[in-house]
Scaffold this active site. Sequence first.
Site, PDB file in Angstrom:
ATOM      1  N   SER A  58      47.694  39.102  37.690  1.00  0.00           N
ATOM      2  CA  SER A  58      46.511  38.333  38.041  1.00  0.00           C
ATOM      3  C   SER A  58      46.669  36.910  37.492  1.00  0.00           C
ATOM      4  CB  SER A  58      45.252  39.026  37.527  1.00  0.00           C
ATOM      5  OG  SER A  58      44.107  38.517  38.154  1.00  0.00           O
ATOM      6  N   ASP A  95      42.979  43.373  48.119  1.00  0.00           N
ATOM      7  CA  ASP A  95      42.566  42.705  46.889  1.00  0.00           C
ATOM      8  C   ASP A  95      41.588  41.584  47.233  1.00  0.00           C
ATOM      9  OD1 ASP A  95      42.339  41.466  44.423  1.00  0.00           O
ATOM     10  OD2 ASP A  95      44.480  41.515  43.996  1.00  0.00           O
ATOM     11  N   HIS A 139      42.578  45.132  43.790  1.00  0.00           N
ATOM     12  CA  HIS A 139      43.136  44.325  42.705  1.00  0.00           C
ATOM     13  C   HIS A 139      43.800  45.185  41.642  1.00  0.00           C
ATOM     14  CE1 HIS A 139      43.554  40.586  40.538  1.00  0.00           C
ATOM     15  NE2 HIS A 139      42.989  41.091  39.459  1.00  0.00           N
TER      16      HIS A 139
END
Length: 714
Positions: A562, A649, A681
Amino acid sequence: MTDSRDTAPLPAPIAPVREHRRRHHGDEFVDRYEWFRAKDDAEVLAHLEAENAYTDARTAHLAGLRDRIFDEIKGRTLETDLSVPSRRGDWWYYSRTVEGSQYGIHCRAPLASADDWTPPLLEPGVDVPGEQVLLDGNAEAEGAEFFSLGSFEVSNDGSLLLYGIDTEGDERYTLRIRDIATGRTLPDEIPGTFAGASLSPDGRFVVYSTVDDAWRPDTVWLHEIGTEPASDQRLFHEPDERYWVGAGFTRSDRYLVIEVGSSITSEEFLVPADDLRAEPRSVWPRREGVEYSLSHAVVGGEDVLYILHNDGALDFELVRVAAADPTGAREVVLAHEPGRRLEGLSTFRDWALLGYRREGLQRLGVFDYASGSVDELAFPEPLYTVGSGGNPEWAPPVIRLGYGSFVTPAAVYDYVVETGELLLRKRQPVLGGYEPEDYEQRRVWAVADDGTRIPVSVVWKRSFGDPTATDAGPRALHLYGYGSYEHSIDPAMSVARLSLLDRGVVFAVAHVRGGGEMGRQWYEEGKLLHKRNTFTDFVTVARHLVDTGYTSPDRLVAEGGSAGGLLMGAVANLAPELFAGILAAVPFVDALTTILDPSLPLTVIEWDEWGDPLHDAEVYAYMKSYSPYENVREGATYPRILAVTSLNDTRVLYVEPAKWVARLREVGADALLKCEMSAGHGGVSGRYNSWRERAFELAWLLDVVGLADAPAEG
């Protein structure tokens, strides 16, 4: 060292170039792969499938290693297991897993008596007297490729179950209510909600949130059970796109708290729990740059609010105000102390539990209402993680804690407040003869060019020797980093990581600026126009580990996900020569394109973290100087790269790593893309699926460092 490029039976996918010109602040950037953003376009989907096929072909020689790692993870895990029961009302609540099943089963069993605070000792495979199955995740997930539970709560009287389910991976949940006694699902089905819905203390209402088109939770709703959702009352709406909204009830059941917050500013509203249709009342009106959070207590018969805030207190201070007049007189209870970052206060009837951070570690202390003193809990390990959880009751004699370290499996304790006794309720079982003493953890420090000392956590298996021993030579090393949102990477043991440690790999965490390990200033020095510190800190740590003999560049693999994936992309451009491989999970590598577009999910909220390049030329230039996609270097020799993403995501769109990999391939980099076509995600759902996903990544990592054929030391 194995190099699978010579054995690939398929050519790398080469996407067509279709120039898209982005113009801001007098600058033009030609984006050759922005067309990937058309998620439903058949050509885009075909390209992602081609990337997956290529990755499969390039890693086919690792199939046996993947299977072995999966078997190692599975073999160390007690597949049929139960959590430690948590008391609420007349019941002990717990979850259990069953061998062969992907998801947990949520259950409860009755208390032995009203004064029973000792959780029953549950044994795998042994029937629990009076057990009721509340929700079986496996049954709910049947027929779906993805399953996630976003809300789960039982009413105070124990009669109703509220739960929310996502079967797409897009973090939008359908709320349902079940009558526990009959098993009947009520007709009150509410689709499109955000996670974290709550039942009112009297069991008459559901409080839930919904999101706007940018995936921002912006509205709080009140649903009266038994009525049509179309008639639900809008309790609160936040029009400012910089702010998230959430809601939940105080542990005392006295108030509903509506929380509104950006990265740097917050405001909280109170609604009496016995009058939920009342107008929410602001506690402290928002002021730019001021954050606060409240907890309700009753002290000396008076309703009070304890408020943690940073108004003139960088690492926060704790004050007490009257609940009836929160903007009135403030009593400072714990004054600001630089280097002691106050993080949270959980209030109970007779005392509170304070969470804070000092010297890079989490701390817990029991806070006495009368004296204002804090009695800190002590733990023997030099590196550890501790936190509270599973404490729904208002007046318990014990506090439920979670504890662990890089070498100590996660443990659950009950802390007896009156005596200070710490009662071990359960330690995560690790099968296969795991002994914490076989592994070692330490903290070392790397020094940045500006003199900043950066903490580094290091873990290894003792039988391979100290990694800095001169006669051992450089070791393979797995270096992890994050460094954003004041999020700290705290010590935690990982079953999957043992597959690396047992093959001689050293694991390290670079606690870089932008995280929260060393207090609020640590975060401030790694955000906005100081963001480059995050990247240079990571490079500093990598160089330190090489210079002090832990590893060498040809045996060093970095990983981040991320915002940590942005870190990976940035260091690949800054210092590609330092790494043999980079593993980037759901990586935020096209950051500038995303933050420039306020129509994309969550963009405006992110301006407090990264800056607003749309309206600020200085921020635009600064972000463009580090955003990985724009800064892929011609002529650079990149390490091997594996980017992992998910089609659904909503936080970091699949398009970012897809574009990045295509651009890397243009300059001759050995880059692979793995895109899950039905996940969000957090990646795939289901524990077995997750283990296989991690086995895939770890097998690739071992291949990069030349240990694909190394046996795991038992």
